[in-house]
Design an enzyme around this catalytic site. Structure first.
Site, short mmCIF file in Angstrom:
data_model
loop_
_atom_site.label_atom_id
_atom_site.label_comp_id
_atom_site.label_asym_id
_atom_site.label_seq_id
_atom_site.Cartn_x
_atom_site.Cartn_y
_atom_site.Cartn_z
CB SER A 14 39.81 44.92 40.60
OG SER A 14 41.20 45.02 40.79
CB THR A 23 36.77 40.82 36.67
OG1 THR A 23 37.80 41.67 36.13
CG2 THR A 23 35.89 40.32 35.53
N GLY A 24 37.26 40.99 39.62
CA GLY A 24 38.22 41.17 40.70
C GLY A 24 39.01 39.89 40.90
#
Length: 318
Positions: free
Chosen positions: A102, A266-267
């Site tokens: 993401s 973030t991811g």
């Protein structure tokens, strides 16, 4: 607009190996007087200062501490840090590919602001979507009217990492390839987006689709959030959304002590991938752009958020 941080920092983890490692590693680099500087400049980034002898030594100690963390956690870690004013840099596996997950949403929102930022009617205009567009069990977007404005899409995608909103941004841009083109236009040559949510999060080892490098992500975030590389409005809007991000609690945010401000994205993906990248502002210090990307080779690997907090502590202590 700025994120309140004093009451959001979670307690230090009680995970024995990682917590003990963090204390040992911090002591190991505690004698640094300058941040670890990269031994070589990376291809798609602004020029960085030539490392001094003491900085090269600091770079080695910081690299050793991260390598120790990798061994203790079985997580492959990529880190690139850029100190804004001096253009000093540190990198560890900076040119290696990692799944973006993401993190791409920052690039998608940035591309849309650059393209349509001054069209107020566009940003306030409701755009229809359907239940078929919803990724997962829920979305932050309004499913009573089944419409969302581009402003609402960007806000949900960046503040809450809403996957439905991320895909709608991609639809407005014309598809994932627009994110790749946007990264290329800014000078990042190893960043590519091939698929939307949720496929973007597969993170299969060796698959170059939907990947980037810590060098590229740090460079792109530096340009977008500080250097106005996609225009002053793009920088202002991304900061507005990302300074209020809600998803970093156990990652970079957990590795910082007040006072500070953090604008990050973030991811999270398969194979235990946990990512975070952003800009840290601390009073009296130069801004720090930090990209931490991770990967493993195990499909059943847990999502180890603590690794990112530990790396943040190490880099900031430097």
């Amino acid at each position: 607009m700025h994120r309140q941080v004093t009451d959001r920092l979670p307690a230090m983890t009680d995970r024995p190996t990682s917590s003990q490692l963090s204390r040992r590693s911090l002591l190991a680099i505690g004698g640094l007087t300058t941040a670890g500087a990269a031994a070589t400049a990376f291809s798609s980034a602004p020029a960085v200062a030539a490392p001094s002898a003491s900085a090269v030594g600091g770079h080695r100690r910081l690299s050793d501490a991260i390598a120790e963390l990798e061994q203790a956690t079985s997580v492959t870690i990529g880190v690139t840090a850029i100190w804004h004013d001096s253009r000093r840099a540190f990198r560890y596996r900076g040119d290696q590919r990692f799944p973006m997950c993401s993190v791409f949403k920052t690039l998608a929102a940035g591309a849309l602001v650059q393209a349509r930022g001054y069209d107020e009617a566009y940003w306030a205009g409701p755009i229809p979507f359907t239940s078929a567009d919803v990724v997962g069990d829920s979305t932050k977007l309004d499913t009573t009217t089944w419409t969302a404005t581009p402003e609402q899409m960007a806000d949900a995608a960046l503040r809450f990492s809403d996957n439905t909103a991320g895909n709608l941004l991609l639809r407005e841009l014309g598809g994932p390839q627009a994110v790749t083109a946007f990264a290329r236009s800014l000078g990042a040559t190893r960043t590519r987006l091939d698929r939307p949510e949720p496929e973007v999060n597969e993170a299969t080892p060796g698959d170059e689709r939907d990947t980037s490098t810590p060098d590229d992500i740090a460079f792109l975030f530096q340009k977008l959030l500080i250097d106005q590389g996609a225009g002053a409005l793009t920088t202002a809007r991304l900061q507005e959304w990302m300074l209020r991000n809600t998803t970093s609690g156990k990652r970079i945010l957990a590795g910082l002590t007040s006072p500070f401000e953090l604008a990050d994205k973030t991811g999270l993906g398969g194979y235990g991938v946990v990512n975070d990248a952003g800009v840290i502002w601390r009073p009296g210090e130069e801004a720090l752009t930090l990209a931490i990307l991770t990967r493993t080779d195990r499909a059943d690997a847990p999502s180890n958020h603590d690794v990112l907090a530990d790396v943040t502590r190490l880099v900031v202590a430097a």
